[in-house]
Scaffold this motif. Structure first.
Motif, PDB file in Angstrom:
ATOM      1  N   PRO A  30       0.837  -1.208   0.000  1.00 29.87           N
ATOM      2  CA  PRO A  30       0.000   0.000   0.000  1.00 29.87           C
ATOM      3  C   PRO A  30       0.866   1.250   0.000  1.00 29.87           C
ATOM      4  O   PRO A  30       2.049   1.202   0.332  1.00 29.87           O
ATOM      5  N   PRO A  31       0.276   2.381  -0.377  1.00 28.07           N
ATOM      6  CA  PRO A  31       1.047   3.627  -0.372  1.00 28.07           C
ATOM      7  C   PRO A  31       1.358   4.077   1.051  1.00 28.07           C
ATOM      8  O   PRO A  31       0.691   3.660   2.011  1.00 28.07           O
ATOM      9  N   ALA A  32       2.365   4.927   1.173  1.00 31.11           N
ATOM     10  CA  ALA A  32       2.713   5.447   2.494  1.00 31.11           C
ATOM     11  C   ALA A  32       1.581   6.281   3.068  1.00 31.11           C
ATOM     12  O   ALA A  32       1.373   6.315   4.291  1.00 31.11           O
ATOM     13  N   SER A  33       0.839   6.953   2.213  1.00 32.14           N
ATOM     14  CA  SER A  33      -0.307   7.735   2.662  1.00 32.14           C
ATOM     15  C   SER A  33      -1.336   7.799   1.539  1.00 32.14           C
ATOM     16  O   SER A  33      -1.006   7.597   0.375  1.00 32.14           O
ATOM     17  N   ARG A  34      -2.567   8.063   1.914  1.00 29.32           N
ATOM     18  CA  ARG A  34      -3.635   8.150   0.924  1.00 29.32           C
ATOM     19  C   ARG A  34      -3.926   9.611   0.597  1.00 29.32           C
ATOM     20  O   ARG A  34      -3.649  10.518   1.378  1.00 29.32           O
ATOM     21  N   GLY A  35      -4.507   9.802  -0.576  1.00 21.53           N
ATOM     22  CA  GLY A  35      -4.887  11.134  -0.991  1.00 21.53           C
ATOM     23  C   GLY A  35      -6.259  11.499  -0.458  1.00 21.53           C
ATOM     24  O   GLY A  35      -6.800  10.852   0.446  1.00 21.53           O
ATOM     25  N   THR A  36      -6.863  12.510  -1.054  1.00 23.41           N
ATOM     26  CA  THR A  36      -8.186  12.960  -0.629  1.00 23.41           C
ATOM     27  C   THR A  36      -9.262  12.582  -1.633  1.00 23.41           C
ATOM     28  O   THR A  36     -10.438  12.865  -1.416  1.00 23.41           O
ATOM     29  N   HIS A  37      -8.874  11.938  -2.731  1.00 17.83           N
ATOM     30  CA  HIS A  37      -9.813  11.719  -3.821  1.00 17.83           C
ATOM     31  C   HIS A  37     -10.605  10.418  -3.682  1.00 17.83           C
ATOM     32  O   HIS A  37     -10.169   9.467  -3.032  1.00 17.83           O
ATOM     33  N   VAL A  38     -11.758  10.405  -4.326  1.00 19.28           N
ATOM     34  CA  VAL A  38     -12.604   9.217  -4.470  1.00 19.28           C
ATOM     35  C   VAL A  38     -12.645   8.868  -5.949  1.00 19.28           C
ATOM     36  O   VAL A  38     -12.881   9.730  -6.802  1.00 19.28           O
ATOM     37  N   VAL A  39     -12.379   7.619  -6.279  1.00 16.92           N
ATOM     38  CA  VAL A  39     -12.408   7.163  -7.663  1.00 16.92           C
ATOM     39  C   VAL A  39     -13.784   6.588  -7.990  1.00 16.92           C
ATOM     40  O   VAL A  39     -14.310   5.745  -7.249  1.00 16.92           O
ATOM     41  N   VAL A  40     -14.358   7.031  -9.086  1.00 15.35           N
ATOM     42  CA  VAL A  40     -15.577   6.427  -9.628  1.00 15.35           C
ATOM     43  C   VAL A  40     -15.238   5.944 -11.027  1.00 15.35           C
ATOM     44  O   VAL A  40     -14.815   6.729 -11.884  1.00 15.35           O
ATOM     45  N   HIS A  41     -15.426   4.652 -11.243  1.00 16.65           N
ATOM     46  CA  HIS A  41     -15.047   4.037 -12.520  1.00 16.65           C
ATOM     47  C   HIS A  41     -16.312   3.437 -13.147  1.00 16.65           C
ATOM     48  O   HIS A  41     -16.746   2.340 -12.769  1.00 16.65           O
ATOM     49  N   PRO A  42     -16.920   4.107 -14.118  1.00 20.55           N
ATOM     50  CA  PRO A  42     -18.199   3.637 -14.655  1.00 20.55           C
ATOM     51  C   PRO A  42     -18.096   2.561 -15.727  1.00 20.55           C
ATOM     52  O   PRO A  42     -19.106   1.944 -16.089  1.00 20.55           O
ATOM     53  N   GLY A  43     -16.918   2.303 -16.237  1.00 18.61           N
ATOM     54  CA  GLY A  43     -16.783   1.378 -17.353  1.00 18.61           C
ATOM     55  C   GLY A  43     -16.732  -0.076 -16.945  1.00 18.61           C
ATOM     56  O   GLY A  43     -16.540  -0.426 -15.780  1.00 18.61           O
ATOM     57  N   ALA A  44     -16.885  -0.935 -17.915  1.00 21.43           N
ATOM     58  CA  ALA A  44     -16.738  -2.382 -17.766  1.00 21.43           C
ATOM     59  C   ALA A  44     -16.598  -2.964 -19.164  1.00 21.43           C
ATOM     60  O   ALA A  44     -16.985  -2.330 -20.156  1.00 21.43           O
ATOM     61  N   ALA A  45     -16.056  -4.164 -19.245  1.00 24.45           N
ATOM     62  CA  ALA A  45     -15.766  -4.747 -20.552  1.00 24.45           C
ATOM     63  C   ALA A  45     -17.017  -5.095 -21.340  1.00 24.45           C
ATOM     64  O   ALA A  45     -16.980  -5.157 -22.567  1.00 24.45           O
ATOM     65  N   SER A  46     -18.117  -5.328 -20.663  1.00 26.85           N
ATOM     66  CA  SER A  46     -19.355  -5.711 -21.358  1.00 26.85           C
ATOM     67  C   SER A  46     -20.531  -4.926 -20.805  1.00 26.85           C
ATOM     68  O   SER A  46     -20.510  -4.458 -19.658  1.00 26.85           O
ATOM     69  N   GLY A  47     -21.556  -4.789 -21.617  1.00 24.55           N
ATOM     70  CA  GLY A  47     -22.741  -4.048 -21.204  1.00 24.55           C
ATOM     71  C   GLY A  47     -23.446  -4.657 -20.022  1.00 24.55           C
ATOM     72  O   GLY A  47     -24.055  -3.946 -19.212  1.00 24.55           O
ATOM     73  N   SER A  48     -23.399  -5.970 -19.879  1.00 23.74           N
ATOM     74  CA  SER A  48     -24.105  -6.622 -18.780  1.00 23.74           C
ATOM     75  C   SER A  48     -23.511  -6.273 -17.424  1.00 23.74           C
ATOM     76  O   SER A  48     -24.179  -6.379 -16.393  1.00 23.74           O
ATOM     77  N   ARG A  49     -22.245  -5.812 -17.405  1.00 20.50           N
ATOM     78  CA  ARG A  49     -21.582  -5.445 -16.152  1.00 20.50           C
ATOM     79  C   ARG A  49     -21.439  -3.934 -15.991  1.00 20.50           C
ATOM     80  O   ARG A  49     -20.715  -3.479 -15.111  1.00 20.50           O
ATOM     81  N   ARG A  50     -22.158  -3.181 -16.827  1.00 18.64           N
ATOM     82  CA  ARG A  50     -22.024  -1.721 -16.823  1.00 18.64           C
ATOM     83  C   ARG A  50     -23.299  -1.084 -16.291  1.00 18.64           C
ATOM     84  O   ARG A  50     -24.331  -1.056 -16.959  1.00 18.64           O
ATOM     85  N   TRP A  51     -23.235  -0.597 -15.075  1.00 16.68           N
ATOM     86  CA  TRP A  51     -24.356   0.114 -14.452  1.00 16.68           C
ATOM     87  C   TRP A  51     -24.677   1.350 -15.275  1.00 16.68           C
ATOM     88  O   TRP A  51     -23.756   1.970 -15.855  1.00 16.68           O
ATOM     89  N   PRO A  52     -25.952   1.758 -15.376  1.00 15.15           N
ATOM     90  CA  PRO A  52     -26.308   2.894 -16.231  1.00 15.15           C
ATOM     91  C   PRO A  52     -25.523   4.162 -15.910  1.00 15.15           C
ATOM     92  O   PRO A  52     -25.275   4.501 -14.746  1.00 15.15           O
ATOM     93  N   ALA A  53     -25.140   4.886 -16.957  1.00 13.93           N
ATOM     94  CA  ALA A  53     -24.312   6.085 -16.812  1.00 13.93           C
ATOM     95  C   ALA A  53     -24.999   7.150 -15.975  1.00 13.93           C
ATOM     96  O   ALA A  53     -24.337   7.858 -15.201  1.00 13.93           O
ATOM     97  N   ASP A  54     -26.327   7.308 -16.111  1.00 18.03           N
ATOM     98  CA  ASP A  54     -27.013   8.348 -15.354  1.00 18.03           C
ATOM     99  C   ASP A  54     -26.979   8.066 -13.854  1.00 18.03           C
ATOM    100  O   ASP A  54     -26.942   8.994 -13.035  1.00 18.03           O
ATOM    101  N   ARG A  55     -26.928   6.785 -13.482  1.00 18.36           N
ATOM    102  CA  ARG A  55     -26.843   6.462 -12.054  1.00 18.36           C
ATOM    103  C   ARG A  55     -25.433   6.728 -11.526  1.00 18.36           C
ATOM    104  O   ARG A  55     -25.276   7.230 -10.408  1.00 18.36           O
ATOM    105  N   PHE A  56     -24.433   6.388 -12.318  1.00 16.13           N
ATOM    106  CA  PHE A  56     -23.070   6.750 -11.915  1.00 16.13           C
ATOM    107  C   PHE A  56     -22.961   8.264 -11.765  1.00 16.13           C
ATOM    108  O   PHE A  56     -22.308   8.769 -10.824  1.00 16.13           O
ATOM    109  N   ALA A  57     -23.576   9.013 -12.674  1.00 18.62           N
ATOM    110  CA  ALA A  57     -23.529  10.473 -12.605  1.00 18.62           C
ATOM    111  C   ALA A  57     -24.163  10.975 -11.314  1.00 18.62           C
ATOM    112  O   ALA A  57     -23.651  11.910 -10.678  1.00 18.62           O
TER     113      ALA A  57
END
Length: 367
Positions: free
Chosen positions: A181-208
């Motif tokens: 692990p890193p020595a310390s963490r940042g302040t950011h939150v990662v949101v990753h909306p993509g996935a390799a297939s549509g069946s694993r991709r939650w709707p974009a408007d909900r991620f938004a």
């Protein structure tokens, strides 16, 4: 093992209490050849195979390890010291590995061991058999005439490959999934909306909606995605109203298409939280110990969910009440389908935000 095949070397020391390090120092003159490992899949598959790769090191501590994998993923694993070289390949292409083996070992690739961490066979078995190994470590395939332990469809992906490599003499377990692990963490939150297939991709408007609510709560949100996901990420950022006034301290930035794999791994490793579907970024979060909210759809978390530190991760899945195709008791949809899976469709914005805030509150308390 087949007659005439040589088994894996004993572990160092008494073979029980001593483990070879993840980076064994091959003393000049003691290099005993090569282990060729096949895992020609994506990022999530690569991360879940890390314990097995460490087990390979322990089974053959005096051999160089070459990984047949996509170039970027393989190079990243090599940079971590988990393998010594990469044979670039994708899917089940025939392997052209002689030059790579010679470059790493300073000797022709004779007498090597092959390890199939790709699948149950027979196609992947045959690709490795074509390299003419002295030993093939793989799950049993009657069609390819390969001995080995039986494949288990209901096994977690990390456990499956550890079981195979342990069977061959290289002890490993879920704990081997951890990356430094890193020595310390940042302040950011990662949101990753993509996935390799549509069946694993939650709707974009909900991620938004999730992005907007996290930013309104004062969090710095970084939206990530590969070059092919720039349009999707731009849609999410635009729908989140990132240009509008946000709560003090809150922000939204779009990093899609700008990060190579080492940089993406660093962004995930230093994040306070990751929100994503069942994809490679989620497995990175598990390996680095970054808290995560993971949305599951066609594949249940019992097969691909976080394998360690359950208290750090919130799994959101609604397949319990669905009937799987064919009437099986355990729901299992199509992980390669084009349309969002019914189980994933049931996931709501409110529950994702609640899980995220709960983990962020816990992270603040632990700081």
């Amino acid at each position: 093992m087949s007659e005439g095949m040589t088994g894996p070397e004993d572990l160092t020391g008494d073979g029980a209490s001593e483990l070879a390090p993840d980076l064994p120092a091959v003393v000049e003159g003691e290099d005993e050849g090569t282990v060729l490992v096949l895992r020609a899949l994506g990022l999530g598959d690569a991360v879940t195979a890390i314990p097995a790769l460490r087990g390979v090191r322990r089974a053959w501590p005096r051999r160089r390890v070459l990984l047949a994998a996509p170039s970027e993923v393989g190079a990243w694993l090599q940079g971590l010291g988990l393998v010594d070289g990469v044979v670039p390949t994708t899917g089940l292409e025939p392997l052209r590995w002689g030059e790579e083996a010679e470059a790493v070992t300073d000797a022709p690739p004779a007498g090597h061991v092959a390890v199939n961490l790709h699948g149950s066979g027979p196609e992947s078995h045959r690709i490795l058999l074509e390299t003419q190994p002295d030993l093939l470590v793989a799950f049993r395939s009657d069609e390819a005439v390969v001995p080995g332990p039986d494949w288990d469809d209901d096994e977690h992906e990390v456990d499956r490959w550890c079981r195979l490599v342990t069977w061959a003499g290289g002890r490993c377990a879920r704990e081997d999934l951890r990356l430094e692990p890193p020595a310390s963490r940042g302040t950011h939150v990662v949101v990753h909306p993509g996935a390799a297939s549509g069946s694993r991709r939650w709707p974009a408007d909900r991620f938004a909606a999730v992005v907007r609510r996290l930013a309104d709560a004062g969090h710095d949100v970084v939206v990530t995605g590969g070059p092919a996901e720039r349009e999707l990420c731009a849609e999410v950022v635009a729908a989140a109203g990132a240009g509008d006034d946000l709560a003090p301290g809150g922000s939204v930035s779009d990093a899609s298409g700008t990060l190579d794999l080492p940089a993406l791994a660093d962004v995930v490793a230093t994040a306070r939280l990751v929100v994503s579907g069942d994809t490679g970024v989620a497995h990175l979060a598990t390996a680095y110990g970054t808290p995560s909210v993971v949305l599951f759809g066609p594949t249940p978390p019992t097969l691909w969910g976080p394998a360690i530190d359950p208290e750090r991760h919130a799994v959101v899945w609604h397949g319990e009440d669905l009937v799987a195709p064919g009437g099986d008791v355990t729901y299992l949809g199509d992980p390669h389908g084009d349309d969002v899976d019914p189980a994933l469709e049931r996931v709501t914005v409110d529950e994702v935000v609640a899980a995220a805030e709960n983990l962020l509150t816990g992270a603040d308390a632990d700081a």
